[in-house]
Motif scaffolding. Structure first.
Motif, short mmCIF file in Angstrom:
data_model
loop_
_atom_site.label_atom_id
_atom_site.label_comp_id
_atom_site.label_asym_id
_atom_site.label_seq_id
_atom_site.Cartn_x
_atom_site.Cartn_y
_atom_site.Cartn_z
N ASP A 161 0.96 -1.20 0.12
CA ASP A 161 0.10 0.07 -0.01
C ASP A 161 0.76 1.52 0.06
O ASP A 161 0.60 2.55 -0.50
CB ASP A 161 -0.52 0.20 1.37
N PHE A 162 1.79 1.11 0.57
CA PHE A 162 2.61 2.03 1.17
C PHE A 162 3.38 2.57 -0.74
O PHE A 162 3.71 3.76 -1.05
CB PHE A 162 3.74 2.14 1.75
N PHE A 163 3.86 1.23 -1.23
CA PHE A 163 4.50 1.23 -2.88
C PHE A 163 3.76 2.41 -3.31
O PHE A 163 3.88 3.23 -4.57
CB PHE A 163 4.46 0.18 -3.69
N ARG A 164 1.81 1.87 -3.47
CA ARG A 164 1.12 2.99 -4.11
C ARG A 164 0.76 3.50 -4.13
O ARG A 164 1.09 4.82 -4.45
CB ARG A 164 -0.23 1.92 -4.45
N GLU A 165 0.87 4.36 -2.61
CA GLU A 165 0.64 5.82 -3.01
C GLU A 165 2.18 6.00 -2.69
O GLU A 165 1.95 7.69 -2.70
CB GLU A 165 0.87 6.08 -1.00
N ALA A 166 2.85 6.03 -2.52
CA ALA A 166 4.54 6.72 -2.89
C ALA A 166 4.52 6.95 -4.68
O ALA A 166 5.08 8.19 -5.05
CB ALA A 166 5.85 5.70 -3.07
N PHE A 167 3.83 6.04 -5.72
CA PHE A 167 3.79 6.05 -6.51
C PHE A 167 2.76 6.87 -7.74
O PHE A 167 3.43 8.16 -8.18
CB PHE A 167 3.17 4.86 -7.07
N ARG A 168 1.75 7.20 -6.38
CA ARG A 168 0.15 8.12 -6.92
C ARG A 168 1.27 9.33 -6.69
O ARG A 168 0.60 9.92 -7.76
CB ARG A 168 -0.78 8.38 -5.63
N VAL A 169 2.18 9.72 -5.30
CA VAL A 169 2.39 11.16 -4.98
C VAL A 169 3.33 11.86 -5.70
O VAL A 169 3.74 12.74 -5.89
CB VAL A 169 2.41 11.35 -3.14
N LEU A 170 4.17 10.66 -6.71
CA LEU A 170 5.33 11.21 -7.10
C LEU A 170 4.89 11.69 -8.36
O LEU A 170 4.07 11.32 -8.74
CB LEU A 170 6.73 10.20 -7.08
N ARG A 171 5.64 12.84 -8.71
CA ARG A 171 5.92 13.83 -9.87
C ARG A 171 6.52 12.67 -11.17
O ARG A 171 7.46 11.73 -11.01
CB ARG A 171 6.28 14.85 -10.02
N PRO A 172 6.23 12.71 -12.37
CA PRO A 172 6.55 11.80 -13.31
C PRO A 172 8.26 11.91 -13.23
O PRO A 172 9.10 12.70 -13.39
CB PRO A 172 6.61 12.10 -14.91
N GLY A 173 9.03 10.72 -13.44
CA GLY A 173 10.71 10.73 -13.41
C GLY A 173 11.59 10.76 -11.89
O GLY A 173 12.04 10.85 -11.18
N GLY A 174 10.08 10.94 -10.25
CA GLY A 174 10.17 10.90 -8.77
C GLY A 174 10.70 9.37 -8.69
O GLY A 174 10.41 8.33 -9.23
N ARG A 175 11.35 9.27 -7.56
CA ARG A 175 12.26 8.54 -6.91
C ARG A 175 12.04 7.49 -5.46
O ARG A 175 10.93 8.59 -4.84
CB ARG A 175 13.80 8.79 -6.58
N LEU A 176 11.78 7.20 -5.38
CA LEU A 176 11.09 5.80 -3.93
C LEU A 176 12.62 5.57 -3.11
O LEU A 176 13.21 4.63 -4.08
CB LEU A 176 10.69 4.81 -4.53
N VAL A 177 12.93 5.59 -2.41
CA VAL A 177 14.36 5.17 -1.63
C VAL A 177 13.83 5.22 -0.51
O VAL A 177 13.13 5.71 0.63
CB VAL A 177 15.74 6.26 -1.56
#
Length: 292
Positions: A161-177
């Motif tokens: 669920d965190f991964f999905r939310e992170a994807f939603r709030v990130l701009r295109p080209g955004g990163r998750l670490v």
């Protein structure tokens, strides 16, 4: 002692001695209180020890490693999920100077202390620490450049669920670490496998890691991919975390005196065992992923 205090103490006592009893995440960190492993700060991470000699240095090195891996830079809007007492946010704001850092944390006692910490540092305009969930983010779509989670994603119900939310709030080209804790791959040796099982389940039970988050690195990568991320890279850094941390704390036990009496017992019992035994069931990863 009031009825509420008595009930809380008995609950903590059950948590310490009953292997089948856990606490909610907020209860775990309320038990820890404002104590931390560090001597001069309030970091709650285990540290990255490759070039560090003290727990304070190692904790900062881990925060900086996460920032570097995510390409944190001036102008970025950063979302820090599970920010603890906000030490890493102050470090990033002073040294890297992103345009804005937003924090989400569900432990109210930490939120209050972290906000005071940021205000005392004079960073209230650039660091906005909120009470909120990483699995239901009160954040607008495509408004963030970098999402980070330092030793907190294993708590989330669920990490997917965190991964999905992170994807939603990130701009295109955004990163998750993420700096995250996973189980190790099972050994071929039966006795070693049992030791790994005990190691993982003790940690998972005491620190509220839900069973849904019990999987290895390949599954972690697949779940990131299923959420929509690309250019996924996951590296184990466990050799630069657990053993050097354990060796340092076994000699420098000053932090133990700062803990709740029950947490102190658990810490002392842990430090009296070998690092190989305590951490054999735990991997520690640094994960990177991008939104297309």
């Amino acid at each position: 002692m009031s009825d509420n205090t008595t009930d809380r103490f008995l609950g903590y006592l059950n948590w310490l001695f009953n292997p089948f009893h856990g606490l909610q995440t907020t209860e775990v960190y309320d038990l820890i209180g404002t104590s931390s492993l560090t001597e001069h700060a309030l970091y709650l991470n285990l540290g990255y020890w490759r070039d560090a000699d003290t727990i304070d240095e190692a904790s900062e090195e881990l925060a900086l490693l996460v920032a570097k891996r995510g390409g944190m830079a001036p102008g970025d809007t950063v979302l820090d999920c599970g920010y603890g007492f906000g030490d890493q946010d102050i470090l990033w704001a002073r040294n890297i100077k992103p345009e804005k850092i937003i924090g989400l944390n569900i432990t109210k006692s930490q939120v209050e202390r972290a906000r005071m910490h940021v205000a005392d540092a004079g960073l209230g305009k650039s660091v906005n620490l909120r009470e909120g969930s990483a699995t239901e983010m009160p954040i607008e779509n495509e408004s963030v450049d970098l999402v980070v989670s330092v030793e907190s994603a294993f708590h989330y119900r669920t990490r997917e669920d965190f991964f999905r939310e992170a994807f939603r709030v990130l701009r295109p080209g955004g990163r998750l670490v993420t700096a995250d804790i996973l189980p190790t791959e099972n050994s071929d040796n039966l006795f070693r496998r049992i030791e790994q099982w005990i190691s993982w389940n003790l940690v998972a039970g005491k620190f509220n890691i839900p069973h849904e988050n019990y999987y290895l690195t390949p599954s972690y990568s697949n779940k990131l991919s299923n959420a929509g991320f690309i250019n996924i890279d996951i590296a184990s850094i466990r050799n630069d975390v657990y053993k050097p941390l354990h060796e340092y704390l076994s000699v420098n036990r000053t932090f133990v005196g700062k803990l709740h009496p029950l947490a102190k017992i658990l810490a002392q019992l842990t430090l009296d065992r070998s690092a190989e035994s305590v951490y054999c069931g735990l991997d520690y990863i640094l994960s990177y992923a991008e939104k297309p």
